[in-house]
Write an enzyme that holds these catalytic residues in place. Structure first.
Site, mmCIF file in Angstrom:
data_model
loop_
_atom_site.group_PDB
_atom_site.id
_atom_site.type_symbol
_atom_site.label_atom_id
_atom_site.label_comp_id
_atom_site.label_asym_id
_atom_site.label_seq_id
_atom_site.Cartn_x
_atom_site.Cartn_y
_atom_site.Cartn_z
ATOM 1 N N ASP A 73 0.818 -1.209 0.000
ATOM 2 C CA ASP A 73 0.000 0.000 0.000
ATOM 3 C C ASP A 73 0.855 1.263 0.000
ATOM 4 O OD1 ASP A 73 -2.234 -1.542 -0.030
ATOM 5 O OD2 ASP A 73 -3.010 -0.896 1.920
ATOM 6 N N ASP A 148 -4.058 9.897 5.131
ATOM 7 C CA ASP A 148 -4.264 10.746 6.293
ATOM 8 C C ASP A 148 -3.235 11.856 6.405
ATOM 9 O OD1 ASP A 148 -1.927 9.419 7.470
ATOM 10 O OD2 ASP A 148 -3.273 7.774 7.937
ATOM 11 N N ASP A 177 -1.140 12.928 22.208
ATOM 12 C CA ASP A 177 0.084 12.671 21.435
ATOM 13 C C ASP A 177 -0.050 13.126 19.990
ATOM 14 O OD1 ASP A 177 1.178 11.570 23.667
ATOM 15 O OD2 ASP A 177 1.206 9.499 22.937
#
Length: 293
Positions: A73, A148, A177
């Site tokens: 990917d 993303d 985080d």
């Protein structure tokens, strides 16, 4: 029947000397079918036995009517971002393990690729998101992402303080985080491991997922893909943070910086075998289909 392909561009996983044998297998198959073959020049360096024309990736995208990506990917993500403006369809041949984009296996190369080359396939469109950075009263382009855009710490593990706005309206303040802003395509990647939901790939949406939030009340939020997400690093935040697209090298952030994330106008075209079923891939990858003992 869909369009049959005649000129194929071949792209391989970078920095992987073991991939030469797989590339040779795919190239030999394509040439035996009487197709014109062009090799990405970076791929050619990993593939010394090849005798076909090697060109820059941008030229490959202009001259081919299908790009075949051999790898996982990550390799397909790189090709998608690089070629998206050229509107060339992509077909992934899977060498990796866990993956949701490259779905043709070398073991079934002959039947799957034969049908695709004859025009028997499914074509799917996926959208990207874009990230811009407002820093010191200047706006700059960060990048685009098929999976993303992630805001996270740079070196040491430190809590980042930031605020989130949706379409200019204040949503929340967070200490965590970091934050993942994912497309439906990316909802099965980092966002999923951070506890986010899986979005149907045909959904026009985005999901915001906090990474190890300091407050248990922070939960993933699904938005319409037309929303504009703004993340402002708090003036009080002392963490060394950065923003990155699809896991690429990040851009350093500092207090007061604003990251603007929104749907890009470009579309990635993915080619799948005629029997492609996204839900069967989810079952296989996430082991949903196993019977109870």
């Amino acid at each position: 029947m869909a369009k049959a392909f005649t000129t194929i561009g071949l792209i391989g996983k970078q920095k992987d000397p073991k991939i030469a044998e797989s590339l040779q297998q795919v190239a030999d198959f394509l040439v035996a079918k009487g197709l014109d073959l062009i090799i990405d020049q970076d791929t050619a360096a990993l593939f010394p036995s090849q005798q076909w024309e090697a060109v820059a990736l941008s030229e490959l995208g202009q001259r081919c009517d299908l790009a075949i990506v051999v790898g996982g990917d990550g390799t397909l993500l790189h090709a998608a971002r690089s070629l998206v403006d050229l509107n060339i369809p992509l077909l992934g041949i899977k060498l990796g393990r866990l993956g949701f984009l490259a779905d043709v296996r070398l073991e079934t190369l002959d039947p799957d690729l034969t049908e695709i080359l004859e025009g028997k396939y499914q074509e799917e469109e996926r959208f990207l998101i874009q990230a811009d950075l407002e820093q010191d009263n200047r706006c700059s382009f960060i990048g685009t992402a098929l999976n993303d855009v992630t805001i996270h710490f740079r070196q040491t593990v430190q809590i980042i303080e930031f605020e989130i706005y949706i379409n200019g309206r204040f949503l929340s303040s967070q200490r965590s985080d970091g934050l993942v802003v994912a497309t439906p395509t990316g909802s099965t990647a980092y966002a999923l491991s951070a506890g986010g939901p899986i979005l149907d790939v045909n959904l026009s949406g985005m999901v915001l997922v906090s990474i190890c939030s300091h407050a248990l009340s922070n939960r993933p939020l699904v938005l319409d893909a037309g929303c504009v997400v703004e993340v402002i690093i708090s003036e009080h935040s002392t963490a060394l943070s950065q923003v990155s697209c699809d896991g690429q090298p990040g851009i350093a952030l500092k207090s007061g910086d604003k990251i603007k994330i929104y749907k890009d106008t470009s579309i990635v075209r993915l080619i799948h075998p005629e029997n492609y079923d996204h839900y069967s891939i989810l079952r296989a990858k996430l082991h949903w289909g196993k019977k109870f003992d």
